[in-house]
Write an enzyme that holds these catalytic residues in place. Structure first.
Site, PDB file in Angstrom:
ATOM      1  N   LEU A   1       1.005  -1.481   0.374  1.00 13.89           N
ATOM      2  CA  LEU A   1      -0.045  -0.096   0.080  1.00 13.89           C
ATOM      3  C   LEU A   1       0.238   1.517   0.174  1.00 13.89           C
ATOM      4  O   LEU A   1       0.244   2.188   0.310  1.00 13.89           O
ATOM      5  CB  LEU A   1      -0.790  -0.096   1.078  1.00 13.89           C
ATOM      6  CG  LEU A   1      -2.362   0.767   1.424  1.00 13.89           C
ATOM      7  CD1 LEU A   1      -3.247   0.815   0.000  1.00 13.89           C
ATOM      8  CD2 LEU A   1      -2.876   0.814   2.283  1.00 13.89           C
ATOM      9  N   GLY A   2       1.754   1.318  -0.761  1.00  8.98           N
ATOM     10  CA  GLY A   2       2.738   2.527  -1.534  1.00  8.98           C
ATOM     11  C   GLY A   2       1.245   3.332  -2.066  1.00  8.98           C
ATOM     12  O   GLY A   2       1.046   3.665  -2.434  1.00  8.98           O
ATOM     13  N   ARG A   3       2.086   4.342  -2.380  1.00 10.51           N
ATOM     14  CA  ARG A   3       1.222   5.623  -3.674  1.00 10.51           C
ATOM     15  C   ARG A   3       0.478   4.817  -4.771  1.00 10.51           C
ATOM     16  O   ARG A   3      -0.529   4.872  -4.620  1.00 10.51           O
ATOM     17  CB  ARG A   3       2.489   6.116  -4.166  1.00 10.51           C
ATOM     18  CG  ARG A   3       3.811   7.214  -3.778  1.00 10.51           C
ATOM     19  CD  ARG A   3       4.069   7.633  -4.635  1.00 10.51           C
ATOM     20  NE  ARG A   3       5.052   8.233  -3.962  1.00 10.51           N
ATOM     21  CZ  ARG A   3       6.738   8.221  -3.824  1.00 10.51           C
ATOM     22  NH1 ARG A   3       6.892   6.580  -4.148  1.00 10.51           N
ATOM     23  NH2 ARG A   3       7.453   8.380  -3.176  1.00 10.51           N
ATOM     24  N   ILE A   4       1.135   3.835  -5.288  1.00 11.05           N
ATOM     25  CA  ILE A   4       0.176   3.282  -5.974  1.00 11.05           C
ATOM     26  C   ILE A   4      -0.678   2.543  -5.234  1.00 11.05           C
ATOM     27  O   ILE A   4      -2.014   2.334  -6.364  1.00 11.05           O
ATOM     28  CB  ILE A   4       1.068   2.247  -7.108  1.00 11.05           C
ATOM     29  CG1 ILE A   4       2.110   3.907  -8.448  1.00 11.05           C
ATOM     30  CG2 ILE A   4       0.324   1.385  -8.651  1.00 11.05           C
ATOM     31  CD1 ILE A   4       3.464   2.567  -8.864  1.00 11.05           C
TER      32      ILE A   4
ATOM     33  N   THR B   1       0.733  -5.679 -11.676  1.00 13.66           N
ATOM     34  CA  THR B   1       1.395  -4.601 -12.802  1.00 13.66           C
ATOM     35  C   THR B   1       2.600  -3.949 -12.198  1.00 13.66           C
ATOM     36  O   THR B   1       3.197  -2.763 -12.049  1.00 13.66           O
ATOM     37  CB  THR B   1      -0.013  -3.220 -12.846  1.00 13.66           C
ATOM     38  OG1 THR B   1       0.225  -3.003 -11.399  1.00 13.66           O
ATOM     39  CG2 THR B   1      -1.044  -3.658 -13.619  1.00 13.66           C
TER      40      THR B   1
ATOM     41  N   GLU C   1      10.575 -10.841 -19.899  1.00 13.90           N
ATOM     42  CA  GLU C   1       9.968  -9.847 -21.012  1.00 13.90           C
ATOM     43  C   GLU C   1      10.667  -9.342 -22.387  1.00 13.90           C
ATOM     44  O   GLU C   1      12.400  -8.828 -21.856  1.00 13.90           O
ATOM     45  CB  GLU C   1      10.015  -8.266 -19.923  1.00 13.90           C
ATOM     46  CG  GLU C   1       8.793  -8.830 -19.023  1.00 13.90           C
ATOM     47  CD  GLU C   1       8.456  -7.500 -18.176  1.00 13.90           C
ATOM     48  OE1 GLU C   1       9.024  -6.149 -18.233  1.00 13.90           O
ATOM     49  OE2 GLU C   1       7.536  -7.145 -17.132  1.00 13.90           O
TER      50      GLU C   1
ATOM     51  N   HIS D   1       3.788  -4.596 -20.895  1.00 16.58           N
ATOM     52  CA  HIS D   1       4.396  -3.543 -19.876  1.00 16.58           C
ATOM     53  C   HIS D   1       4.002  -1.789 -20.469  1.00 16.58           C
ATOM     54  O   HIS D   1       5.117  -1.135 -19.975  1.00 16.58           O
ATOM     55  CB  HIS D   1       6.143  -4.144 -19.556  1.00 16.58           C
ATOM     56  CG  HIS D   1       5.922  -3.547 -18.341  1.00 16.58           C
ATOM     57  ND1 HIS D   1       7.741  -3.664 -17.596  1.00 16.58           N
ATOM     58  CD2 HIS D   1       6.125  -1.637 -17.813  1.00 16.58           C
ATOM     59  CE1 HIS D   1       7.960  -3.047 -16.273  1.00 16.58           C
ATOM     60  NE2 HIS D   1       7.092  -2.410 -16.718  1.00 16.58           N
ATOM     61  N   ILE D   2       2.519  -1.507 -19.751  1.00 13.20           N
ATOM     62  CA  ILE D   2       2.466  -0.981 -20.472  1.00 13.20           C
ATOM     63  C   ILE D   2       2.000   0.495 -19.313  1.00 13.20           C
ATOM     64  O   ILE D   2       0.886   1.152 -19.430  1.00 13.20           O
ATOM     65  CB  ILE D   2       1.386  -0.375 -21.090  1.00 13.20           C
ATOM     66  CG1 ILE D   2      -0.498  -1.609 -21.697  1.00 13.20           C
ATOM     67  CG2 ILE D   2       1.714  -1.177 -22.879  1.00 13.20           C
ATOM     68  CD1 ILE D   2      -1.013  -1.034 -21.687  1.00 13.20           C
TER      69      ILE D   2
HETATM   70  C1  8YV Z   1       8.847   1.353 -17.424  1.00  8.82           C
HETATM   71  C2  8YV Z   1       8.416   0.745 -14.796  1.00  8.82           C
HETATM   72  O1  8YV Z   1       9.689   2.347 -16.186  1.00  8.82           O
HETATM   73  O2  8YV Z   1       8.171   2.722 -13.499  1.00  8.82           O
HETATM   74  C3  8YV Z   1       8.714   1.536 -13.772  1.00  8.82           C
HETATM   75  O3  8YV Z   1       9.328   1.235 -12.914  1.00  8.82           O
HETATM   76  O4  8YV Z   1       8.146  -0.647 -14.637  1.00  8.82           O
HETATM   77  C4  8YV Z   1       7.263   1.883 -16.117  1.00  8.82           C
HETATM   78  O5  8YV Z   1       7.030   2.753 -16.193  1.00  8.82           O
HETATM   79  C5  8YV Z   1       8.909   1.874 -18.842  1.00  8.82           C
HETATM   80  O6  8YV Z   1       8.479   1.049 -19.017  1.00  8.82           O
HETATM   81  C6  8YV Z   1      10.163   2.255 -18.836  1.00  8.82           C
HETATM   82  O7  8YV Z   1      10.994   2.015 -18.764  1.00  8.82           O
END
Ligand code: 8YV
Length: 326
Positions: A157-160, A237, A268, A287-288
């Protein structure tokens, strides 16, 4: 020692011309011109004479790379994660490690809610029926589930995690969380703390929002998946390595788990023959999490701010190993 007048920087990611101009105004810059990420040997060659490195949060900066970069003073990550950097080696070598927290919180939380809703309402399956002209089968496909009244278990439960909780609360979900740093119940939005095993047993949706550290590597393995309800969904995520992917495939195949949505994977890109790609109850994304115009621009600006501040000998806005400064 005074910082050099014009530091040398290795940029290992694509930048637009305005961003390049900002760095070039005060630094001598070498750009990685290849496709994707530099290989280890390309990175070693790139940082050999560099004072600063600007690279993605997926670019491995291990002890060999750091040892080859005798002048390096800062690794500025384009991303909030920093598990790509050998933090101990960087700190021992006096190299600052910077990241981009905060600016991508909403983008990742929005995507997480999108995935929860997509799983609940079986969106990929429905979309395929509509696209393939299979309208009648689509109309008869298995029904989805409401999210109102369901329990979301947030791990980390951090920022995200908090931003996900706010959104889920607005959708009428009840929220429980597990976190190794904070335990008191949160009032706004209401989130109750649970031990990990309890959370896994009660949650209808489990969403991961932890950093990748030794303690979180393989956090969700075969044992943990067994604890989850067979009707539950897993959303990741954060980082792929927090989940034992082979165990997840087995659980999804056996019906121990209803489905999963993964924006991050153990490896990945996903290897072409990976069994995950053949499972109908999985949503896979490349990874979007942070991939919006506004967020990527804010990440880029912060990563460059951090880089330039460190090279001026100032404290960057977001630094992971501030002990290097003292
Ligand atoms: C990647 C991420 O940085 O912020 C992170 O830790 O995993 C993503 O936002 C993004 O794919 C750019 O490399």
């Amino acid at each position: 020692m005074n910082p050099p007048e014009r530091p040398r920087v290795f940029v290992a990611l694509r930048l637009q011309s305005d961003a390049k101009a900002r760095i070039e105004a005060v630094c001598d810059v070498d750009y990685f011109e290849g496709q994707g990420l530099p290989s280890k040997s390309e990175l070693i060659a790139g940082v050999a004479k560099a004072d600063g490195l600007l690279g993605s949060a997926q670019l491995p900066v291990d002890s060999d790379v750091l040892a080859a970069a005798s002048k390096l003073r800062v690794v500025s990550n384009f991303g909030v994660g920093f598990d790509n950097v050998d933090l101990d080696a960087a700190t021992k070598g006096g190299v600052l490690v910077c990241n981009t927290p905060g600016v991508l919180t909403d983008a990742v939380a929005d995507l997480t809610l999108g995935l929860i809703l997509a799983l609940a309402r079986r969106l990929p399956e429905a979309e395929r029926f509509a696209r393939d002209g299979d309208w009648q089968r689509g109309a008869r496909m298995a029904l989805g589930t409401d999210v109102r009244g369901k329990t979301l278990g947030i791990i980390g439960l951090g920022r995200i995690g908090v931003a996900v909780a706010e959104r889920a609360h607005a959708f009428g979900m009840s929220i429980t969380f597990h976190d190794i740093f904070r335990q008191p119940p949160i009032e706004t939005p209401p989130c109750s703390y649970r031990e990990l095993d309890d959370l896994l047993a009660v949650a209808d949706f489990v969403s991961l929002h932890v950093n990748l550290r030794p303690e979180t590597r393989g956090l969700i393995g075969a044992r943990e998946l067994t604890l989850m309800k067979p009707t539950a969904y897993l959303i990741n995520t954060s980082r792929g390595q927090t989940v034992d992917q082979a165990a997840l495939v087995a659980a999804l195949r056996s019906g121990e788990l209803a489905g999963a949505a993964l924006d991050v994977l153990e490896e990945e890109p996903l290897p072409p023959d990976d069994p995950l790609a053949a499972l109908p109850n999985v949503i896979l994304l490349p990874h979007i999490g942070s991939a919006t115009v506004e967020t990527r621009q804010a990440m880029r600006d912060l990563a460059i701010d951090n880089l330039l501040a460190a090279l001026r000998g100032e404290r960057p806005e977001a630094v992971v190993n501030a002990e290097v400064l003292s």
